[in-house]
Enzyme design. Structure first.
Site, PDB file in Angstrom:
ATOM      1  N   ASN A 286      46.775  40.027  29.043  1.00 55.09           N
ATOM      2  CA  ASN A 286      45.671  39.099  29.273  1.00 55.09           C
ATOM      3  C   ASN A 286      44.409  39.701  28.695  1.00 55.09           C
ATOM      4  OD1 ASN A 286      47.277  37.455  30.772  1.00 55.09           O
ATOM      5  ND2 ASN A 286      46.124  37.647  32.660  1.00 55.09           N
TER       6      ASN A 286
ATOM      7  N   LYS B 130      62.673  48.942  19.303  1.00 53.94           N
ATOM      8  CA  LYS B 130      61.836  47.988  18.570  1.00 53.94           C
ATOM      9  C   LYS B 130      62.684  46.836  18.004  1.00 53.94           C
ATOM     10  CE  LYS B 130      58.448  47.642  14.896  1.00 53.94           C
ATOM     11  NZ  LYS B 130      57.796  48.295  13.769  1.00 53.94           N
TER      12      LYS B 130
ATOM     13  N   LYS C  59      43.414  28.553  44.798  1.00 52.71           N
ATOM     14  CA  LYS C  59      44.014  29.905  44.742  1.00 52.71           C
ATOM     15  C   LYS C  59      43.743  30.674  46.035  1.00 52.71           C
ATOM     16  CE  LYS C  59      43.879  30.372  39.758  1.00 52.71           C
ATOM     17  NZ  LYS C  59      43.138  30.792  38.593  1.00 52.71           N
TER      18      LYS C  59
HETATM   19  O1  PMT Z   1      37.519  42.923  32.619  1.00 56.37           O
HETATM   20  P1  PMT Z   1      36.360  42.091  32.081  1.00 56.37           P
HETATM   21  O2  PMT Z   1      36.351  42.003  30.587  1.00 56.37           O
HETATM   22  O3  PMT Z   1      35.037  42.576  32.639  1.00 56.37           O
HETATM   23  O4  PMT Z   1      36.560  40.604  32.606  1.00 56.37           O
HETATM   24  C1  PMT Z   1      36.463  40.340  33.975  1.00 56.37           C
HETATM   25  C2  PMT Z   1      37.422  39.225  34.403  1.00 56.37           C
HETATM   26  C3  PMT Z   1      37.012  37.920  33.726  1.00 56.37           C
HETATM   27  C4  PMT Z   1      38.856  39.563  34.028  1.00 56.37           C
HETATM   28  C5  PMT Z   1      37.291  39.105  35.967  1.00 56.37           C
HETATM   29  O5  PMT Z   1      35.987  38.755  36.309  1.00 56.37           O
HETATM   30  C6  PMT Z   1      38.277  38.093  36.531  1.00 56.37           C
HETATM   31  O6  PMT Z   1      38.056  36.893  36.537  1.00 56.37           O
HETATM   32  N1  PMT Z   1      39.440  38.588  37.055  1.00 56.37           N
HETATM   33  C7  PMT Z   1      40.549  37.761  37.537  1.00 56.37           C
HETATM   34  C8  PMT Z   1      41.443  37.366  36.384  1.00 56.37           C
HETATM   35  C9  PMT Z   1      42.655  36.566  36.829  1.00 56.37           C
HETATM   36  O7  PMT Z   1      43.744  37.000  36.614  1.00 56.37           O
HETATM   37  O8  PMT Z   1      42.402  35.440  37.455  1.00 56.37           O
HETATM   38  P2  PMT Z   1      43.556  34.423  37.982  1.00 56.37           P
HETATM   39  O9  PMT Z   1      42.761  33.235  38.318  1.00 56.37           O
HETATM   40  O10 PMT Z   1      44.655  34.302  36.994  1.00 56.37           O
HETATM   41  O11 PMT Z   1      44.143  35.122  39.282  1.00 56.37           O
HETATM   42  C10 PMT Z   1      43.606  34.937  40.577  1.00 56.37           C
HETATM   43  C11 PMT Z   1      43.733  36.210  41.378  1.00 56.37           C
HETATM   44  O12 PMT Z   1      45.105  36.544  41.578  1.00 56.37           O
HETATM   45  C12 PMT Z   1      43.075  37.423  40.731  1.00 56.37           C
HETATM   46  O13 PMT Z   1      42.417  38.155  41.727  1.00 56.37           O
HETATM   47  C13 PMT Z   1      44.264  38.199  40.169  1.00 56.37           C
HETATM   48  O14 PMT Z   1      44.000  39.599  40.128  1.00 56.37           O
HETATM   49  C14 PMT Z   1      45.352  37.884  41.181  1.00 56.37           C
HETATM   50  N2  PMT Z   1      46.721  37.953  40.618  1.00 56.37           N
HETATM   51  C15 PMT Z   1      47.064  37.198  39.529  1.00 56.37           C
HETATM   52  C16 PMT Z   1      48.343  37.272  39.030  1.00 56.37           C
HETATM   53  C17 PMT Z   1      49.278  38.149  39.631  1.00 56.37           C
HETATM   54  N3  PMT Z   1      50.500  38.268  39.150  1.00 56.37           N
HETATM   55  N4  PMT Z   1      48.920  38.884  40.686  1.00 56.37           N
HETATM   56  C18 PMT Z   1      47.659  38.799  41.205  1.00 56.37           C
HETATM   57  O15 PMT Z   1      47.338  39.479  42.184  1.00 56.37           O
END
Ligand code: PMT
Length: 400
Positions: free
Chosen positions: A210, A289, A337
């Site tokens: 990501n 690979k 979420k």
């Molecule tokens: O690192 P930077 O360049 O500073 O950018 C910061 C950021 C934009 C990445 C950060 O501010 C941010 O938004 N982080 C969350 C990114 C994300 O994965 O969002 P999501 O909406 O897909 O997930 C929601 C939550 O579930 C997040 O807290 C994520 O960590 C968590 N999650 C998601 C997938 C997974 N398999 N397990 C999780 O725990």
């Protein structure tokens, strides 16, 4: 605005080869809008000129306790009383011994004795001197008296010996200054913060990932540390160095992040997932690979473990906080979420914008709580956003 902004900082520079590094510290302090008054000891002046420090600090450098002009303009008592922080970098064995023994025979030792401000010492000396019983005992007595320290780094010293004694990196000294001057709303709390992306391998060379630089998560971790928390930062692959004064665990995959976060979460008060965890991984990554020849360009994907959702199923008394990276319908998606993952708050950012979110030094967020409350934090640096998020979480989650 950073914690050093507008603060009166007295920087003592004593006589060691590392005295030249004080110039960089003065520049950094000025960059953060601190007013810097340098006190240069007589032996410090053997290594660096007052003119350099005066030019960089934009204030007269004070050297002599008995100089009638400087004493009438900025007397030692006034310097001591006006200071918000007294730093000594480098601090020699000599100044450490004098402070411990209550000797006030020059401007610097007198100011240290007369101030109520916190005093931060960054020792630098020969490794044998640093290991000597006298210095060890002096440091331990000063620590008990509430003096703050940044331990010297290890490495080859100017005298040719190798060991601990080299003045700590300027970034570390600056971070300790910020820690010392910060409020401590999270004192006694244990927090886990995740940051960066994860990488899910297709083969030993290629991976799915990501976007995420780690900047937002690292800012959350640093700020929690400045606010007095004991912090574990679990970071996916980023180019950012480990922040000082907290524990960093480096991981690569979602599975590794899951293991590290759940382990650290066992006795934590809060888990804040800022990481952009990859949602998919290749089902059965190839051990070697993949050759382009004969490859049908199909990869079967499987979901990765959802770390927050799993923690949300067995929450205990921990606060669980997510970040939501959204490109549209930010409020609805973020709240959905938060509910689905059983969170106590979710911090949403609009990652379709190029001035905030991924990789940027700045962010703008909306914090949603399950009771319907919403807090908006306007555009500012990620450090500023981290301050706002922790203060909002502290007021809402930790004081109920
Ligand atoms: O690192 P930077 O360049 O500073 O950018 C910061 C950021 C934009 C990445 C950060 O501010 C941010 O938004 N982080 C969350 C990114 C994300 O994965 O969002 P999501 O909406 O897909 O997930 C929601 C939550 O579930 C997040 O807290 C994520 O960590 C968590 N999650 C998601 C997938 C997974 N398999 N397990 C999780 O725990």
């Amino acid at each position: 605005m950073g914690v050093l902004s507008g603060k009166e900082v007295v920087l003592g520079v004593t006589g060691g080869i590392a005295a030249y590094k004080a110039c960089e510290i003065v520049r950094e302090l000025r960059k953060e809008s601190a007013n810097v008054r340098v006190i240069l000891t007589a032996s410090g002046a053997q290594f660096i000129t007052p003119l350099s420090l005066q030019t960089l600090s934009k204030n007269p450098v004070v050297m002599d306790l008995f100089n009638l002009i400087s004493e009438s303009e900025i007397g030692h008592i006034s310097l001591a009383q006006r200071a918000n922080l007294v730093m000594i970098a480098p601090a020699t064995a000599n100044i450490i011994g004098k402070i411990r023994s209550g000797i006030a025979d020059d401007m610097l030792s007198t100011v240290v004795m007369a101030t109520n401000a916190p005093v931060l010492l960054a020792p630098a000396m020969n490794a044998q001197m640093y290991a000597s019983a006298a210095v060890r005992e002096n440091l331990s007595v000063l620590r008990e008296r509430g003096f703050h320290f940044v331990e010297p780094d290890e490495g080859e010293l100017a005298c040719g010996t190798v060991g601990p004694g080299r003045l700590a990196d300027g970034g570390k000294i600056m971070e300790m200054a910020r820690i010392v001057l910060s409020e401590k709303p999270l004192a006694g709390r244990k927090v886990v913060v995740s940051a960066g992306p994860t990488a899910e391998h297709l083969d030993p060379v290629r991976f799915l990932s990501n976007r995420a630089s780690g900047k937002m998560g690292f800012a959350m971790a640093r700020t929690a540390c400045r606010f007095g928390a004991s912090v574990t930062l679990v970071s996916g692959p980023t180019s950012l160095p480990d922040p000082p004064f907290l524990r960093t665990v480096r991981v690569r995959t979602a599975e590794e992040m899951f293991t590290a976060v759940t382990r650290a979460a066992e006795d934590a008060d809060a888990v804040v997932m800022c990481a952009a965890v990859a949602d998919f991984r290749a089902k059965g990554a190839a051990p070697r690979k993949i050759k382009k020849e004969g490859f049908d360009y199909r990869v079967e994907l499987a979901p990765t473990v959802d770390i927050l959702e799993s923690l949300g199923k067995n929450k205990g008394s921990r606060a669980l906080v997510g970040f939501a990276a959204e490109t549209d319908d930010l409020a609805r998606n973020a709240v959905e979420k938060m509910r689905r993952k059983n969170l106590d708050a979710i911090v949403a950012n609009d990652v379709s914008r190029t001035d905030i979110g991924f990789e940027s030094d700045n962010n703008e967020v909306r914090i949603f709580f399950p009771d319907g409350e919403v807090r908006d934090l306007p555009l500012c640096t990620k450090d500023g956003i981290a301050v706002g998020v922790w203060l909002a979480l502290d007021g809402k989650l930790f004081r109920r």
